[in-house]
Design a protein around this motif. Structure first.
Motif, mmCIF file in Angstrom:
data_model
loop_
_atom_site.group_PDB
_atom_site.id
_atom_site.type_symbol
_atom_site.label_atom_id
_atom_site.label_comp_id
_atom_site.label_asym_id
_atom_site.label_seq_id
_atom_site.Cartn_x
_atom_site.Cartn_y
_atom_site.Cartn_z
ATOM 1 N N UNK A 1 -55.117 4.505 34.590
ATOM 2 C CA UNK A 1 -54.368 3.949 33.461
ATOM 3 C C UNK A 1 -54.252 2.439 33.570
ATOM 4 N N UNK A 2 -54.028 1.947 34.796
ATOM 5 C CA UNK A 2 -53.932 0.504 34.989
ATOM 6 C C UNK A 2 -55.277 -0.184 34.779
ATOM 7 N N UNK A 3 -56.378 0.535 35.029
ATOM 8 C CA UNK A 3 -57.707 -0.073 34.906
ATOM 9 C C UNK A 3 -58.027 -0.458 33.470
ATOM 10 N N UNK A 4 -57.596 0.354 32.507
ATOM 11 C CA UNK A 4 -57.872 -0.001 31.112
ATOM 12 C C UNK A 4 -56.623 -0.531 30.397
ATOM 13 N N UNK A 5 -55.491 -0.554 31.082
ATOM 14 C CA UNK A 5 -54.242 -0.924 30.441
ATOM 15 C C UNK A 5 -54.054 -2.415 30.260
ATOM 16 N N UNK A 6 -55.099 -3.125 29.967
ATOM 17 C CA UNK A 6 -55.017 -4.554 29.661
ATOM 18 C C UNK A 6 -55.667 -4.792 28.303
ATOM 19 N N UNK A 7 -55.369 -5.921 27.699
ATOM 20 C CA UNK A 7 -55.975 -6.236 26.410
ATOM 21 C C UNK A 7 -57.476 -6.337 26.470
ATOM 22 N N UNK A 8 -58.012 -6.663 27.637
ATOM 23 C CA UNK A 8 -59.450 -6.845 27.781
ATOM 24 C C UNK A 8 -60.214 -5.533 27.667
ATOM 25 N N UNK A 9 -59.700 -4.462 28.291
ATOM 26 C CA UNK A 9 -60.435 -3.201 28.349
ATOM 27 C C UNK A 9 -59.663 -2.040 27.721
ATOM 28 N N UNK A 10 -58.704 -2.293 26.883
ATOM 29 C CA UNK A 10 -57.857 -1.227 26.357
ATOM 30 C C UNK A 10 -58.619 -0.212 25.510
ATOM 31 N N UNK A 11 -59.750 -0.601 24.952
ATOM 32 C CA UNK A 11 -60.528 0.307 24.107
ATOM 33 C C UNK A 11 -61.375 1.287 24.932
#
Length: 369
Positions: free
Chosen positions: A323-333
Motif C-alpha cells: 500500500x505504501x509503494x503506490x500510496x504516493x501521487x507519483x504511482x497512485x494509479x
C-alpha cells in the motif's frame, strides 16, 4: 502358444473398452453429450478471450522499466505499468527498514526461508536437530534485524517490515504455537476433569474471538496490565497472541487426529509397559499428526495469510508495504500491479506449502504399507 496368448489378451478394439488416448479422454470428459460439448466450447472460448486480453495487458502492452525513475512512461499506455515494481520493490520487500541497512533484512529473510526449507528435510525430523536448527535460525535472524552487535546499527522492531516481517511473524507464530497446540490437545484429553474443562474453556474462548481482537489486546491493552519488565517489545506480544490463536485451532485438529486412532493402539502400548510419555511421543502423536495432516496444512496456509492483519496495529508487513509503494501521487494509479505482485508472493509461499503437504501425505501413506 501364440494363439492361446492372443486369445487370452483382448485388444482395446475387440474388448469394447474405450481407448486411453488423449483424444478419447477429452471426448469422454468434455464432449460426451451435445450439451456438454456446447458448455465446453463456450468455456474454452471464454478462457481464450480472457487469457488473450490478460496476456495483452500484462505482457504485450506493458511497461517494465522507467529510465528516469518517474511514472511518466506509464501515463498514456494501455497495458500494465510494471515499472512501479522496479522503482518501489524495496518498500514492498523491506518496508520501513533503513535503506543503507536493507542488506541485513534481505539476509535475515533468506536465513528464515532457508530454516523453513531445511526443516522440511527428513534428516532434521528429530527433536534435537529441529530445535537446534530453529534456535540458530531465529538467533541469526534477530541479530541481523535488531542490530547493535558486530558494528551493525540498531533498528527497533517498529521499523521492521515488508516480506521479511511477514515471514518472521509466520515462522515465530507457528514455532511457538505448535507446542502449545500439542499441550492443549493432550490436556483437554486429561483424565482430570478440572484440567480437561479448563483447557477446553481456554480453547473455546480463544476460538470464539476474532484474531484482530487478540492482536489488539496483545499490542495495546497488555501494556496497561503488565509491569514494565514483563511487557517486552510489542512485536513479541503480538507473536504470542498470534501463536495462541493458532494453537487453539491446531489443538482441536490434533485432538481429532488422536481420537481417530483405534483404542487398541494405546491399550497395546500399556500392555507392553510403556509410560505415558513414551506412548504419547512414539505411538499416539505420530499417528495423530499423520491422520490430521490435511487440516494441519490447511491451518498453516490460513495462518500465513492472516499475518496481513497486523497492519491494523501498526506493523508494515508485505501488504501494508505494498500500500505504501503506490500510496504516493507519483504511482497512485498503479495499485493493481502492486497488488498482483503481492498476490504472487503469497501464491508462491502458499503453493509451496501445499505441495510440501502433498509430498508428506504420499510419504506417510507409503510408510504405512
Amino acid at each position: 502358444m501364440a494363439a492361446v496368448s492372443n486369445m487370452n489378451t483382448p485388444s482395446s478394439s475387440n474388448s469394447g473398452l474405450p481407448s486411453d488416448g488423449l483424444g478419447a479422454r477429452l471426448r469422454r470428459r468434455y464432449f460426451r453429450t451435445p450439451v456438454n460439448a456446447v458448455i465446453s466450447l463456450l468455456g474454452m472460448a471464454a478462457l481464450l478471450f480472457i487469457g488473450f486480453h490478460a496476456l495483452d495487458w500484462a505482457v504485450l502492452k506493458a511497461v517494465w522499466t522507467s529510465p528516469d525513475g518517474t511514472s511518466s512512461v506509464c501515463r498514456d499506455i494501455a497495458g500494465a505499468c510494471w515499472a512501479v515494481i522496479q522503482q518501489r520493490w524495496r518498500i514492498i520487500i523491506f518496508g520501513l527498514f533503513p535503506y543503507d541497512e536493507q542488506w541485513r533484512s534481505l539476509l535475515a529473510c533468506i536465513v528464515m526461508v532457508a530454516t523453513i526449507m531445511l526443516s522440511c528435510l527428513p534428516w532434521f525430523w528429530k527433536p534435537l536437530r529441529l530445535s537446534i536448527l530453529w534456535c540458530a535460525g531465529f538467533l541469526i535472524f534477530y541479530v541481523l534485524m535488531r542490530g547493535g552487535l558486530f558494528g551493525m546499527k540498531s533498528v527497533l522492531p517498529a521499523d521492521w517490515g515488508g516480506l521479511t516481517l511477514t515471514v518472521f511473524l509466520y515462522a515465530a507464530g507457528v514455532l511457538i504455537g505448535m507446542p502449545m497446540a500439542i499441550a492443549m490437545a493432550l490436556l483437554r484429553r486429561s483424565e482430570l476433569p478440572l484440567v480437561s474443562r479448563m483447557t477446553g474453556a481456554l480453547i473455546d474462548g480463544v476460538r470464539s474471538l476474532p484474531l484482530i481482537t487478540i492482536l489488539f489486546t496483545a499490542a495495546l491493552i497488555l501494556p496497561f496490565v503488565l509491569p514494565g519488565w514483563l511487557q517486552g517489545d510489542k512485536i513479541w506480544r503480538v507473536i504470542i497472541g498470534f501463536a495462541l490463536f493458532f494453537a487453539a485451532y491446531q489443538a482441536e485438529i490434533i485432538r481429532s487426529g488422536i481420537q481417530s486412532i483405534p483404542v487398541g493402539q494405546e491399550e497395546a502400548a500399556k500392555a507392553l509397559g510403556l509410560s505415558y510419555w513414551h506412548r504419547t511421543g512414539r505411538i499416539i502423536l505420530p499417528q495423530a499428526f499423520r491422520n490430521a495432516l490435511p487440516p494441519t496444512i490447511n491451518q498453516l496456509v490460513i495462518t500465513f495469510k492472516e499475518t496481513s492483519l497486523i497492519v491494523i496495529i501498526g506493523f508494515f508487513e508485505i501488504l501494508a508495504s505494498g500500500n505504501a509503494a503506490y500510496g504516493t501521487g507519483e504511482w497512485s494509479f498503479a495499485y493493481f500491479e502492486v497488488y498482483i505482485f503481492v498476490a504472487l508472493v503469497y501464491f508462491v509461499f502458499v503453493f509451496s506449502l501445499s505441495r510440501y503437504g502433498a509430498y508428506l501425505e504420499r510419504r506417510m501413506r507409503f510408510g504405512q504399507h
